[in-house]
Design an enzyme around this catalytic site. Sequence first.
Site, PDB file in Angstrom:
ATOM      1  N   CYS A   4       4.258   3.998  10.359  1.00  0.00           N
ATOM      2  CA  CYS A   4       5.209   3.132   9.190  1.00  0.00           C
ATOM      3  C   CYS A   4       3.965   2.097   8.898  1.00  0.00           C
ATOM      4  O   CYS A   4       3.679   1.117   9.626  1.00  0.00           O
ATOM      5  CB  CYS A   4       6.447   2.247   9.872  1.00  0.00           C
ATOM      6  SG  CYS A   4       6.994   1.399   8.746  1.00  0.00           S
ATOM      7  N   HIS A  46      11.915  -2.164  13.207  1.00  0.00           N
ATOM      8  CA  HIS A  46      11.714  -0.920  12.136  1.00  0.00           C
ATOM      9  C   HIS A  46      13.278  -0.572  11.835  1.00  0.00           C
ATOM     10  O   HIS A  46      14.161  -0.116  12.653  1.00  0.00           O
ATOM     11  CB  HIS A  46      11.007   0.119  12.740  1.00  0.00           C
ATOM     12  CG  HIS A  46      10.889   1.086  11.578  1.00  0.00           C
ATOM     13  ND1 HIS A  46      10.312   1.245  10.559  1.00  0.00           N
ATOM     14  CD2 HIS A  46      11.907   2.295  11.431  1.00  0.00           C
ATOM     15  CE1 HIS A  46      10.450   2.270   9.829  1.00  0.00           C
ATOM     16  NE2 HIS A  46      11.330   2.927  10.221  1.00  0.00           N
ATOM     17  N   THR A  95       9.483   3.458  -1.761  1.00  0.00           N
ATOM     18  CA  THR A  95       8.084   4.076  -1.423  1.00  0.00           C
ATOM     19  C   THR A  95       7.730   3.880   0.048  1.00  0.00           C
ATOM     20  O   THR A  95       7.277   4.774   0.696  1.00  0.00           O
ATOM     21  CB  THR A  95       6.859   3.688  -2.385  1.00  0.00           C
ATOM     22  OG1 THR A  95       6.809   2.489  -2.374  1.00  0.00           O
ATOM     23  CG2 THR A  95       7.323   4.030  -3.551  1.00  0.00           C
ATOM     24  N   HIS A 100      12.797  -3.587   3.143  1.00  0.00           N
ATOM     25  CA  HIS A 100      12.255  -4.574   2.834  1.00  0.00           C
ATOM     26  C   HIS A 100      13.044  -5.182   1.326  1.00  0.00           C
ATOM     27  O   HIS A 100      13.604  -4.577   0.507  1.00  0.00           O
ATOM     28  CB  HIS A 100      10.641  -4.326   2.177  1.00  0.00           C
ATOM     29  CG  HIS A 100      10.518  -3.202   1.430  1.00  0.00           C
ATOM     30  ND1 HIS A 100      10.849  -2.081   1.993  1.00  0.00           N
ATOM     31  CD2 HIS A 100      10.454  -3.218   0.204  1.00  0.00           C
ATOM     32  CE1 HIS A 100      10.368  -1.070   0.824  1.00  0.00           C
ATOM     33  NE2 HIS A 100      10.247  -1.716  -0.205  1.00  0.00           N
TER      34      HIS A 100
HETATM   35  P1  5GP Z   1       9.375   0.000  -2.649  1.00  0.00           P
HETATM   36  O1  5GP Z   1       8.858   0.759  -3.918  1.00  0.00           O
HETATM   37  O2  5GP Z   1       9.494   0.874  -1.371  1.00  0.00           O
HETATM   38  O3  5GP Z   1      10.829  -0.913  -3.066  1.00  0.00           O
HETATM   39  O4  5GP Z   1       8.357  -1.423  -2.424  1.00  0.00           O
HETATM   40  C1  5GP Z   1       7.310  -0.874  -1.567  1.00  0.00           C
HETATM   41  C2  5GP Z   1       6.269  -2.089  -2.181  1.00  0.00           C
HETATM   42  O5  5GP Z   1       5.182  -2.188  -1.041  1.00  0.00           O
HETATM   43  C3  5GP Z   1       5.529  -1.889  -3.477  1.00  0.00           C
HETATM   44  O6  5GP Z   1       5.850  -2.989  -4.440  1.00  0.00           O
HETATM   45  C4  5GP Z   1       4.058  -1.721  -3.325  1.00  0.00           C
HETATM   46  O7  5GP Z   1       3.024  -2.481  -4.131  1.00  0.00           O
HETATM   47  C5  5GP Z   1       4.066  -2.500  -1.663  1.00  0.00           C
HETATM   48  N1  5GP Z   1       3.023  -1.900  -0.872  1.00  0.00           N
HETATM   49  C6  5GP Z   1       2.507  -0.890  -0.756  1.00  0.00           C
HETATM   50  N2  5GP Z   1       1.497  -0.659   0.115  1.00  0.00           N
HETATM   51  C7  5GP Z   1       1.217  -2.099   0.511  1.00  0.00           C
HETATM   52  C8  5GP Z   1       0.245  -2.528   1.247  1.00  0.00           C
HETATM   53  O8  5GP Z   1      -0.419  -1.929   1.886  1.00  0.00           O
HETATM   54  N3  5GP Z   1       0.191  -3.938   1.212  1.00  0.00           N
HETATM   55  C9  5GP Z   1       0.951  -4.811   0.599  1.00  0.00           C
HETATM   56  N4  5GP Z   1       0.796  -6.010   0.783  1.00  0.00           N
HETATM   57  N5  5GP Z   1       2.043  -4.150  -0.242  1.00  0.00           N
HETATM   58  C10 5GP Z   1       2.175  -2.884  -0.204  1.00  0.00           C
HETATM   59 ZN    ZN Z   2       8.465   0.079  10.250  1.00  0.00          ZN
END
Ligand code: 5GP
Ligand code: ZN
Length: 114
Positions: A4, A46, A95, A100
Site C-alpha cells: 500500500c 490501513h 487510485t 484519504h
Molecule cells: P485519489 O485519486 O485516490 O483520490 O487520490 C490519490 C492522490 O494521491 C492523487 O491526488 C495523487 O496525486 C496522490 N499521490 C499518488 N502517489 C503519490 C505519492 O507517491 N506521493 C504523494 N505525496 N502523493 C501521491
Molecule cells: Zn495502507
Amino acid sequence: MENCLFCKIITGEIPSKKVYEDEHVYAFHDINPNAPVHVLVIPKTHIASMNEVGADNIEAVSRVLLTIPKIACELGLAESGYRVITNCGDDAGQTVKHLHFHILGGKQLPLTLA
Ligand code: 5GP
Ligand code: ZN
C-alpha cells in the site's frame, strides 16, 4: 498493509512532504497538486476506502476528521475556505486504496463537483 503506497509513506519507506503527524494521523502534500494547496490526510491504520468505514474503525476516521480543520487552519485556509474530498472506488477515480481526504484550497475552486 503490504504494497500500500500510503502505508509506505506513513513508515517513511516512500518519502513525502509532511504537513502534520500524530499517533493516529498523517498528512502530506499531494505529489500532483490540483490547487495551490493540496494536502492528503490519512489514518495511520490501513482502511481501504469509505466502503470500509464502520464501527470498528470509526475512532481512527474521527481522528482524521478532527485533524482536518486544524491542518486547514495551519495552512492558512480557515478564512478563505477549502474543499475536503474523498474518492471511493473506480467511478470516483480512487487510485490509492488507503482512505484519504484531499484538502484543496488557495484559490476559488470550480463550483462543479461532478
Ligand atoms: P485519489 O485519486 O485516490 O483520490 O487520490 C490519490 C492522490 O494521491 C492523487 O491526488 C495523487 O496525486 C496522490 N499521490 C499518488 N502517489 C503519490 C505519492 O507517491 N506521493 C504523494 N505525496 N502523493 C501521491
Ligand atoms: Zn495502507
